[in-house]
Design a protein around this motif. Structure first.
Motif, PDB file in Angstrom:
ATOM      1  N   ALA A 138       0.899  -0.978  -0.128  1.00 30.49           N
ATOM      2  CA  ALA A 138      -0.062  -0.170  -0.040  1.00 30.49           C
ATOM      3  C   ALA A 138       1.075   1.354   0.054  1.00 30.49           C
ATOM      4  N   ALA A 139       0.873   2.415  -0.487  1.00 25.96           N
ATOM      5  CA  ALA A 139       1.210   3.386  -1.094  1.00 25.96           C
ATOM      6  C   ALA A 139       1.698   3.947   0.135  1.00 25.96           C
ATOM      7  N   GLY A 140       1.663   4.803   0.501  1.00 31.24           N
ATOM      8  CA  GLY A 140       2.263   5.991   1.593  1.00 31.24           C
ATOM      9  C   GLY A 140       2.202   5.117   2.912  1.00 31.24           C
ATOM     10  N   PRO A 141       2.556   6.416   4.186  1.00 31.55           N
ATOM     11  CA  PRO A 141       3.006   5.402   5.080  1.00 31.55           C
ATOM     12  C   PRO A 141       1.646   5.427   6.350  1.00 31.55           C
TER      13      PRO A 141
ATOM     14  N   LEU B 115      -3.171  -3.040  -6.427  1.00 27.41           N
ATOM     15  CA  LEU B 115      -1.996  -3.735  -6.349  1.00 27.41           C
ATOM     16  C   LEU B 115      -1.533  -2.422  -5.648  1.00 27.41           C
ATOM     17  N   PHE B 116      -1.426  -1.132  -5.896  1.00 26.63           N
ATOM     18  CA  PHE B 116      -0.527  -0.494  -4.712  1.00 26.63           C
ATOM     19  C   PHE B 116      -1.186   0.478  -3.878  1.00 26.63           C
TER      20      PHE B 116
ATOM     21  N   ILE C 119      -2.738  10.134   2.179  1.00 27.29           N
ATOM     22  CA  ILE C 119      -1.185  10.713   1.473  1.00 27.29           C
ATOM     23  C   ILE C 119      -1.329   9.713   0.573  1.00 27.29           C
ATOM     24  N   GLY C 120      -1.228   7.984   0.753  1.00 25.66           N
ATOM     25  CA  GLY C 120      -1.162   7.479   0.143  1.00 25.66           C
ATOM     26  C   GLY C 120      -2.067   7.346  -1.139  1.00 25.66           C
TER      27      GLY C 120
ATOM     28  N   ALA D 116      -1.064   6.982  -7.626  1.00 27.55           N
ATOM     29  CA  ALA D 116      -1.216   7.599  -8.334  1.00 27.55           C
ATOM     30  C   ALA D 116       0.030   7.687  -9.668  1.00 27.55           C
ATOM     31  N   TYR D 117       1.446   7.401  -8.824  1.00 22.43           N
ATOM     32  CA  TYR D 117       2.663   6.941  -9.805  1.00 22.43           C
ATOM     33  C   TYR D 117       2.529   5.795  -9.644  1.00 22.43           C
TER      34      TYR D 117
END
Length: 469
Positions: free
Chosen positions: A20-23, A139-140, A302-303, A308-309
């Protein structure tokens, strides 16, 4: 090896789905004091609002207040709006969770068309039935971070609902006690007017007997008129408080009336505050819980921004039948289907994703600062009202002595005036001193009641089940 190749894609998707993206969120740290300045034996606490508060206003043992507080839950429009806002937040959280699952759709169509070529062109009929499904694996962690944000926002909305309920209950209690103090002040002015009227009669009789001058009569008349004017002004204040209570309980002022009380507010008992409060008590502040949940939601955003990247993968499948008519549509020659994945990624966006991530980080910093400020403000409210109760207790004791001394002074001055040893100015001074002392005593009592309500609000709604000091 072929079975392993078939398992490679599902395993890869499952592995990526664990990311998972982000902190990950952690509660913003804040330094809490070892104890309260005004009550060092009390314990500091951390925010949580999932404990029942109960009918905290019942510590004042006032049946009229109990009945009014019950009306807030069913009739106050601000509370209804907060309930609707909470229900909306829950629905948005459920909507966000739905993004984890595939979308399945079905359609049926029938068209009759003729192509170009004039009258000789053929007319064709087309019928179709199709079932389609699409799924975007997370996925992310974009969807999961969105769920985190919406869930935290729903929790914050629930805490804000409780904060609204507690604020309305506290405002009603404070307005109610102010109205009862106004009742007592009106009764005091009634007694004062009656006393001044009797002294005016006495002064007129003494003037008729030639014992005092016309100036004494004029002074008595002026004093009586002034007290009567103050009584009218006190009634105005009481009327406006009654209107405020009506609106809090969901009634139009014209349809609401609260009869005056016969007893003074001094007959109402103040609740006994426990000397030792458990750590869970301050944890019940709903505004602190709401601020902390807003910080959690901002962290999840934030995640969402960072996801989006990464590329997005979508899998679509469809199947059905298409033919010239519905009569023999469901047959092998008319069967159509499709299946396949699609991978998409943004290569250049002029810095939009970077800006969105920076904005999300700044949003978290803002929410964290607001959370810390809410905690500090809560500590200040507790300290302020603990100090108010301690100081007002001393003030009430001293003011009681002042009332006793002023009453004794008036009695002696009245006897001296009747004996002709002092002028009427001494009587006026003694009467004014007694009235002011009684008025201030009532004011102090009202401030004590308001400070108790404010402390209960500052603690998140009372201390049900704790032993009194």
């Amino acid at each position: 090896m072929k079975p392993m190749r078939h398992l490679a894609m599902p395993l890869l998707i499952a592995l990526l789905a664990g990311c998972a993206a982000g902190p990950d969120y952690s509660r913003p740290p804040i330094a809490l004091p070892a104890g309260f300045k005004e009550a060092p034996e009390w314990k500091p606490a951390q925010p949580s609002d999932d404990h029942p508060r109960g009918a905290w206003w019942q510590v004042f043992a006032d049946a009229d207040l109990d009945a009014l507080e019950a009306k807030i839950e069913v009739s106050n429009q601000n509370l209804r709006a907060a309930v609707a806002g909470y229900e909306q937040a829950l629905a948005l959280a459920a909507q966000a969770r739905a993004a984890l699952f595939p979308v399945v759709s079905a359609n049926a169509s029938y068209t009759r068309a003729r192509g170009s070529g004039g009258a000789a062109s053929a007319v064709a009929n087309t019928a179709g039935v199709q079932l389609a499904a699409s799924w975007e694996p997370d996925l992310f962690g974009r969807v999961r971070r969105g769920i985190e944000a919406s869930s935290a926002s729903a929790q914050a909305s629930g805490a804000e609902l409780e904060a609204t309920r507690l604020a309305l209950q506290g405002q009603l209690a404070q307005d109610y006690f102010l109205l009862r103090v106004a009742d007592a002040q009106i009764r005091l002015l009634d007694e004062t007017v009656d006393g001044y009227a009797k002294f005016l009669t006495l002064t007129r009789n003494r003037y008729a007997a030639g014992v005092v001058s016309r100036a004494d009569v004029a002074a008595a008349e002026s004093q009586l008129a002034s007290a009567q004017a103050q009584r009218v002004d006190a009634q105005l204040g009481r009327t406006q408080l009654e209107h405020a209570i009506a609106v809090l309980t969901g009634a139009a002022p014209a349809d609401f009336a609260l009869p005056a009380r016969a007893e003074l507010p001094t007959a109402q008992r103040l609740p006994q505050i426990p000397a030792l409060l458990p750590a869970q008590l301050l944890e019940r502040r709903p505004d602190i819980a709401a601020a902390e949940r807003r910080a959690a939601a901002a962290n999840a955003q934030i995640g969402v921004a960072q996801s989006a990247y990464f590329p997005t993968l979508s899998i679509a499948a469809s199947g059905g039948w298409r033919g010239p008519s519905f009569a023999d549509l469901v047959s092998t020659p008319n069967r159509v289907w499709s299946l396949g994945p699609a991978l998409a990624a943004t290569l250049f966006d002029g810095g939009a994703r970077s800006a969105a991530t920076d904005a999300a980080r700044a949003g978290f910093d803002q929410a964290a600062a607001q959370y810390r400020q809410t905690v500090l403000a809560a500590l200040q409210e507790v300290e302020d009202n603990l100090a108010a109760l301690r100081i007002l207790q001393d003030e009430a004791r001293l003011q009681s002595e002042a009332v006793r001394a002023a009453r004794e002074s008036l009695a002696q001055t009245t006897n001296q005036y009747k004996a002709g040893t002092v002028s009427y100015l001494n009587v006026i001074t003694a009467q004014a001193t007694l009235y002011n002392a009684q008025r201030v005593a009532l004011d102090v009592r009202g401030r004590q009641l308001s400070a108790n309500v404010a402390l209960i609000r500052a603690l998140g709604g009372g201390w049900t089940g704790l032993a009194a000091q």
